[in-house]
Design a protein around this motif. Structure first.
Motif, PDB file in Angstrom:
ATOM      1  N   PHE A 190       0.863  -1.182   0.000  1.00  0.00           N
ATOM      2  CA  PHE A 190       0.000   0.000   0.000  1.00  0.00           C
ATOM      3  C   PHE A 190       0.902   1.235   0.000  1.00  0.00           C
ATOM      4  O   PHE A 190       1.707   1.404   0.925  1.00  0.00           O
ATOM      5  N   GLN A 191       0.780   2.064  -1.019  1.00  0.00           N
ATOM      6  CA  GLN A 191       1.555   3.303  -1.073  1.00  0.00           C
ATOM      7  C   GLN A 191       0.635   4.506  -0.893  1.00  0.00           C
ATOM      8  O   GLN A 191      -0.499   4.506  -1.385  1.00  0.00           O
ATOM      9  N   ASN A 192       1.151   5.501  -0.197  1.00  0.00           N
ATOM     10  CA  ASN A 192       0.408   6.749   0.037  1.00  0.00           C
ATOM     11  C   ASN A 192      -0.983   6.446   0.592  1.00  0.00           C
ATOM     12  O   ASN A 192      -2.015   6.847   0.016  1.00  0.00           O
ATOM     13  N   ILE A 193      -1.015   5.746   1.699  1.00  0.00           N
ATOM     14  CA  ILE A 193      -2.275   5.284   2.289  1.00  0.00           C
ATOM     15  C   ILE A 193      -3.229   6.438   2.580  1.00  0.00           C
ATOM     16  O   ILE A 193      -4.450   6.318   2.411  1.00  0.00           O
ATOM     17  N   LEU A 194      -2.715   7.569   3.009  1.00  0.00           N
ATOM     18  CA  LEU A 194      -3.564   8.706   3.369  1.00  0.00           C
ATOM     19  C   LEU A 194      -3.962   9.551   2.163  1.00  0.00           C
ATOM     20  O   LEU A 194      -4.604  10.586   2.318  1.00  0.00           O
ATOM     21  N   ASN A 195      -3.563   9.102   0.968  1.00  0.00           N
ATOM     22  CA  ASN A 195      -3.917   9.797  -0.265  1.00  0.00           C
ATOM     23  C   ASN A 195      -3.461  11.264  -0.239  1.00  0.00           C
ATOM     24  O   ASN A 195      -4.195  12.188  -0.601  1.00  0.00           O
ATOM     25  N   THR A 196      -2.239  11.465   0.187  1.00  0.00           N
ATOM     26  CA  THR A 196      -1.661  12.801   0.274  1.00  0.00           C
ATOM     27  C   THR A 196      -1.501  13.414  -1.119  1.00  0.00           C
ATOM     28  O   THR A 196      -1.025  12.760  -2.047  1.00  0.00           O
ATOM     29  N   ALA A 197      -1.894  14.659  -1.269  1.00  0.00           N
ATOM     30  CA  ALA A 197      -1.694  15.390  -2.519  1.00  0.00           C
ATOM     31  C   ALA A 197      -0.329  16.088  -2.452  1.00  0.00           C
ATOM     32  O   ALA A 197      -0.070  16.871  -1.545  1.00  0.00           O
ATOM     33  N   TYR A 198       0.551  15.785  -3.419  1.00  0.00           N
ATOM     34  CA  TYR A 198       1.914  16.322  -3.329  1.00  0.00           C
ATOM     35  C   TYR A 198       2.542  16.427  -4.713  1.00  0.00           C
ATOM     36  O   TYR A 198       2.101  15.805  -5.680  1.00  0.00           O
ATOM     37  N   TYR A 199       3.597  17.224  -4.766  1.00  0.00           N
ATOM     38  CA  TYR A 199       4.440  17.341  -5.947  1.00  0.00           C
ATOM     39  C   TYR A 199       5.838  16.856  -5.582  1.00  0.00           C
ATOM     40  O   TYR A 199       6.457  17.386  -4.657  1.00  0.00           O
ATOM     41  N   ASP A 200       6.338  15.869  -6.304  1.00  0.00           N
ATOM     42  CA  ASP A 200       7.740  15.488  -6.158  1.00  0.00           C
ATOM     43  C   ASP A 200       8.595  16.582  -6.797  1.00  0.00           C
ATOM     44  O   ASP A 200       8.267  17.080  -7.880  1.00  0.00           O
ATOM     45  N   HIS A 201       9.684  16.954  -6.136  1.00  0.00           N
ATOM     46  CA  HIS A 201      10.486  18.052  -6.669  1.00  0.00           C
ATOM     47  C   HIS A 201      11.100  17.708  -8.022  1.00  0.00           C
ATOM     48  O   HIS A 201      11.411  18.613  -8.811  1.00  0.00           O
ATOM     49  N   LEU A 202      11.298  16.432  -8.319  1.00  0.00           N
ATOM     50  CA  LEU A 202      11.891  16.037  -9.593  1.00  0.00           C
ATOM     51  C   LEU A 202      10.864  15.981 -10.724  1.00  0.00           C
ATOM     52  O   LEU A 202      11.225  15.741 -11.867  1.00  0.00           O
ATOM     53  N   SER A 203       9.596  16.178 -10.394  1.00  0.00           N
ATOM     54  CA  SER A 203       8.554  16.106 -11.411  1.00  0.00           C
ATOM     55  C   SER A 203       8.642  17.283 -12.373  1.00  0.00           C
ATOM     56  O   SER A 203       8.786  18.433 -11.959  1.00  0.00           O
ATOM     57  N   ARG A 204       8.527  16.982 -13.664  1.00  0.00           N
ATOM     58  CA  ARG A 204       8.508  18.035 -14.681  1.00  0.00           C
ATOM     59  C   ARG A 204       7.083  18.509 -14.941  1.00  0.00           C
ATOM     60  O   ARG A 204       6.858  19.411 -15.759  1.00  0.00           O
ATOM     61  N   LEU A 205       6.108  17.877 -14.292  1.00  0.00           N
ATOM     62  CA  LEU A 205       4.702  18.197 -14.543  1.00  0.00           C
ATOM     63  C   LEU A 205       4.095  19.110 -13.487  1.00  0.00           C
ATOM     64  O   LEU A 205       2.947  19.510 -13.607  1.00  0.00           O
ATOM     65  N   LYS A 206       4.862  19.413 -12.430  1.00  0.00           N
ATOM     66  CA  LYS A 206       4.282  20.236 -11.363  1.00  0.00           C
ATOM     67  C   LYS A 206       3.970  21.655 -11.824  1.00  0.00           C
ATOM     68  O   LYS A 206       3.114  22.320 -11.255  1.00  0.00           O
ATOM     69  N   ALA A 207       4.648  22.111 -12.887  1.00  0.00           N
ATOM     70  CA  ALA A 207       4.377  23.444 -13.417  1.00  0.00           C
ATOM     71  C   ALA A 207       2.965  23.548 -13.976  1.00  0.00           C
ATOM     72  O   ALA A 207       2.416  24.643 -14.095  1.00  0.00           O
ATOM     73  N   PHE A 208       2.365  22.398 -14.306  1.00  0.00           N
ATOM     74  CA  PHE A 208       1.004  22.388 -14.851  1.00  0.00           C
ATOM     75  C   PHE A 208      -0.029  22.027 -13.784  1.00  0.00           C
ATOM     76  O   PHE A 208      -1.194  21.807 -14.096  1.00  0.00           O
ATOM     77  N   GLY A 209       0.405  21.938 -12.525  1.00  0.00           N
ATOM     78  CA  GLY A 209      -0.519  21.598 -11.452  1.00  0.00           C
ATOM     79  C   GLY A 209      -0.884  20.121 -11.404  1.00  0.00           C
ATOM     80  O   GLY A 209      -1.876  19.751 -10.773  1.00  0.00           O
ATOM     81  N   LEU A 210      -0.096  19.256 -12.068  1.00  0.00           N
ATOM     82  CA  LEU A 210      -0.368  17.822 -12.086  1.00  0.00           C
ATOM     83  C   LEU A 210       0.331  17.148 -10.910  1.00  0.00           C
ATOM     84  O   LEU A 210       1.565  17.176 -10.804  1.00  0.00           O
TER      85      LEU A 210
END
Length: 225
Positions: A190-210
């Motif tokens: 089970f990953q992210n059990i609490l369903n946390t909304a987050y952006y990984d810093h290495l993500s290239r998609l966070k600029a689009f709010g994904l």
């Protein structure tokens, strides 16, 4: 430098970004230092691993303030850079079946002009608890739970988005079934059990709010004959 770093000039659909290479990039060179300090006893294990990298002609992909049809533009750049950091891992055997672990990792990376390099991972702290039943049982069981805590990353390159801290709770179990020469492993995770909304810093998609993936569950079955 590879072909992409030298001659990119187009949209990357997978990351929704426009990348521009730089012809004439020089070969990258690095001098690295790595250390290891360990302590072991009957119940405690501790390992400390510092490192330092000194780059000459470091190649990196940097965000810019430019856009192409609303897509962010990234450019390959080059200059000297210094990286340093460390990992710290601890393990404590509470009793025969129960153990606790704690790990911490962090690094810093700067170019010669004093700026931080892009996409430097945020510091991470992971406490974990493991349970392993007696191996001579008919159906041995392994259980674990951990908390991945990512600190905020505000040491960013120019035009790079900062990311806040977040924590992910994970857990899992493995059952082993034995019959004569056969052995089956059934695992649940089970990953992210609490369903946390987050952006990984290495993500290239966070600029689009994904956001990164939310709560998810996986099953794995393996048979040894």
């Amino acid at each position: 430098p590879n072909l992409a770093e030298l001659s990119s000039n187009g949209l990357r659909e997978g990351t929704y970004s426009y990348e521009i290479g730089k012809p004439g990039l020089k070969n990258e060179e690095v001098v690295s230092f790595n250390g290891l300090l360990q302590f072991r006893s009957e119940k405690i294990q501790i390992a400390f691993t510092p490192f330092a990298n000194f780059f000459h002609n470091y190649i990196y992909l940097a965000p810019t303030a430019e856009q192409w049809l609303s897509f962010p533009i990234y450019r390959y750049l080059q200059q000297d850079a210094t990286q340093w950091g460390a990992e710290l891992n601890g393990h404590y055997q509470i009793n025969k079946y129960l153990s606790g672990k704690l790990s911490y990792a962090a690094m810093s990376s700067r170019t010669a002009d004093g700026h931080y390099t892009p996409f430097t991972p945020a510091p991470k702290l992971v406490p974990a608890i493991y349970y392993r039943s007696a191996t001579n049982r008919k159906t041995p069981v392994e259980l674990f739970t951990n908390l991945d805590y990512f600190f905020q990353q505000d040491k960013t390159a120019p035009n790079e988005i900062k990311t806040p801290s977040y924590q992910l709770w994970n857990a899992g179990a493995t059952l082993v079934f034995r019959k004569k020469e056969e052995e089956c492993h059934l695992s649940f995770a089970f990953q992210n059990i609490l369903n946390t909304a987050y952006y990984d810093h290495l993500s290239r998609l966070k600029a689009f709010g994904l956001l990164n993936p939310g709560r998810n569950f996986s099953i794995n079955f393996r048979m040894k004959i």
